[in-house]
Design an enzyme around this catalytic site. Structure first.
Site, PDB file in Angstrom:
ATOM      1  N   LYS A 117      23.198   7.262  18.417  1.00  0.00           N
ATOM      2  CA  LYS A 117      23.259   6.708  19.787  1.00  0.00           C
ATOM      3  C   LYS A 117      24.694   6.598  20.274  1.00  0.00           C
ATOM      4  CE  LYS A 117      20.934   3.030  18.576  1.00  0.00           C
ATOM      5  NZ  LYS A 117      20.552   3.435  17.201  1.00  0.00           N
ATOM      6  N   GLN A 164      19.819  -0.596  16.849  1.00  0.00           N
ATOM      7  CA  GLN A 164      18.650  -0.281  16.011  1.00  0.00           C
ATOM      8  C   GLN A 164      17.739   0.715  16.751  1.00  0.00           C
ATOM      9  OE1 GLN A 164      19.227  -3.913  16.340  1.00  0.00           O
ATOM     10  NE2 GLN A 164      20.330  -4.048  14.450  1.00  0.00           N
ATOM     11  N   ASP A 200      20.143   4.853  13.445  1.00  0.00           N
ATOM     12  CA  ASP A 200      21.036   5.878  12.892  1.00  0.00           C
ATOM     13  C   ASP A 200      20.786   7.259  13.495  1.00  0.00           C
ATOM     14  OD1 ASP A 200      21.937   3.857  11.040  1.00  0.00           O
ATOM     15  OD2 ASP A 200      20.170   4.290   9.830  1.00  0.00           O
ATOM     16  N   GLY A 255      25.412  -0.427  13.873  1.00  0.00           N
ATOM     17  CA  GLY A 255      26.725   0.181  14.027  1.00  0.00           C
ATOM     18  C   GLY A 255      26.645   1.453  14.841  1.00  0.00           C
ATOM     19  N   HIS A 256      27.571   1.620  15.768  1.00  0.00           N
ATOM     20  CA  HIS A 256      27.669   2.863  16.529  1.00  0.00           C
ATOM     21  C   HIS A 256      28.937   3.587  16.100  1.00  0.00           C
ATOM     22  CE1 HIS A 256      25.016   1.145  19.994  1.00  0.00           C
ATOM     23  NE2 HIS A 256      24.310   1.610  18.989  1.00  0.00           N
TER      24      HIS A 256
END
Length: 421
Positions: A17, A221, A14, A41-42
């Site tokens: 990225k 991650q 988080d 998730g991005h």
């Protein structure tokens, strides 16, 4: 631009990225995802529109970039197809996505197994229950279903045997057995949809590099969640460090140029596990609200605290970062004061070395330096020297202690709110 740029998370995920990836992919030909599954998730802002991706590399959103899902990824076909449909709605051709035949498929029994395993643990890890860990377990037990199996005529036979074996386990725990006839038919249709996108990605990547194509690798991650080097057992089920990038893609060390470590001006963690600089207080809640610290994948509120340079230096040792990219400089500046952890105190002694051992971390007390906040709006600043003096002092202190250059500074949520140094 180096032929291969790698972007990795430095802490617990988080870190932002997706935004850094989108920024550095502006000159890329290929965006590559190597590890994890849709537990990551991005979030990217494209033309001020917020878009969340969980499997397809975020660089694909540029439209002229090929998105590759490498062999180290575990794929939920339901999520993949939703994302392919989203790309199509945005006018991005489906064949811009390439999928490794060696990647593994998350099956419905993996999700059920994830829930079962969490329910019987004395201390749940806090997984997303998306079947990631059980799918990697299947892979290691050599009972997994690879994409090449998924799209083959043998899929029904392999999957039927797996369902039957999993049902024996569910039955032993008085858990509901799965009915799988309709599931197999549904998943066979998913397989037909993705079959045209499946390639030998190792040779595809290396042939692309021979043709001077530029590759950006998207980490999922982050370092302190690494199955080997993170705060085990409160970790993910793969290697989101540089080693996982190599094994999850088929790249070799000589291919890689820059390695960006992404961090925030504060810190956060989702789920259980040690967290030395956590603020279980009003200030932690304030950071969460100012920085909108809620999970892209789960919506869960994140635990919040201060930036930890002891942990960051550990991450640098493991990954060999050539550059750092720091987000949320604008968020932290909204506080009256903010802190930076520069060392730990352990049993009365000042130490600078991080160890992922949980008992050790639970005894560590952060040693802080304090900075003045209350910045004016900095989102329009594009040169580091124009930042408030306390922001510059904070950034310089990070570089001084880590000995790694901060090359990108996020000063707002949009794709263009970035200072290049």
């Amino acid at each position: 631009m180096s032929k291969v740029i790698v972007v990795l998370g430095t802490f617990y995920g988080d870190e932002g990225k997706g935004r850094v990836l989108y920024h550095v992919s502006k000159n890329a030909d290929i965006a590559l995802r190597c590890t994890g599954g849709n537990n990551a998730g991005h979030t990217v802002f494209v033309k001020d529109k917020k878009i969340a991706l969980h499997l397809i590399p975020s660089g694909t959103l540029r439209g002229n970039v090929i998105g590759i899902i490498g062999n180290g990824v575990v794929i939920d076909p339901v999520v993949l197809i939703k994302e392919l449909d989203m790309l199509k709605e945005m006018g991005i051709p489906e064949n811009n996505v390439v999928i490794s035949g060696k990647a593994h498929i998350i099956m419905p029994y993996d999700k059920e197994m994830d829930g079962l395993l969490e329910s019987i643990k004395d201390k749940p890890v806090g997984t997303t229950k998306r079947g990631i860990g059980p799918c990697y377990s299947d892979k290691m037990e050599r009972t997994g279903i690879r994409v090449e199996d998924f799209i083959s005529e043998a899929f029904i036979e392999i999957a039927t045997k797996n369902f039957e074996n999993k049902n024996k386990i569910f039955e032993a725990y008085n858990y509901n057995k799965m009915k799988y006839k309709d599931i197999l038919e549904e998943y066979s249709n998913y397989a037909k949809r993705i079959k045209p996108l499946v390639k030998d990605t190792v040779n595809f990547i290396h042939n692309s590099l021979k043709n001077n194509m530029k590759v950006v690798v998207e980490g999922a991650q982050a370092t302190l969640l690494d199955i080997d080097h993170g705060t085990y057992p409160f970790v993910t089920s793969s290697n989101p460090t540089i080693g996982g990038i190599l094994t999850g893609s088929g790249l070799n060390t000589s291919n890689i140029g820059k390695i960006y470590g992404v961090l925030k001006a504060h810190s956060s963690r989702v789920g259980e596990g040690p967290y030395v600089t956590e603020e279980i207080s009003k200030i932690g809640d304030e950071i969460r609200e100012i920085a909108h610290e809620y999970g892209t994948t789960t919506g869960r509120p994140r635990r919040c605290g201060w930036l930890d340079l002891v942990a960051l230096n550990y991450s640098i040792k493991l990954n060999g970062f050539t550059d750092l990219a720091i987000n949320h400089m604008d968020s932290i500046g909204k506080l009256d004061k903010f802190k930076l952890c520069v060392a730990y105190k352990y049993r009365g002694e000042i130490i600078n070395d991080f160890d992922s051992n949980i008992d050790f971390l639970n005894e560590c007390i952060p040693v802080y330096e304090e900075f003045e906040g209350n910045f004016k709006d900095i989102s329009n600043i594009r040169n580091k020297k124009d930042l408030p003096s306390e922001a510059i002092r904070f950034l310089n202190r990070i570089e001084e202690i880590t000995r790694v250059k901060i090359s990108l500074i996020g000063v707002g949520p949009n794709e263009y709110d970035v200072i290049e140094c």
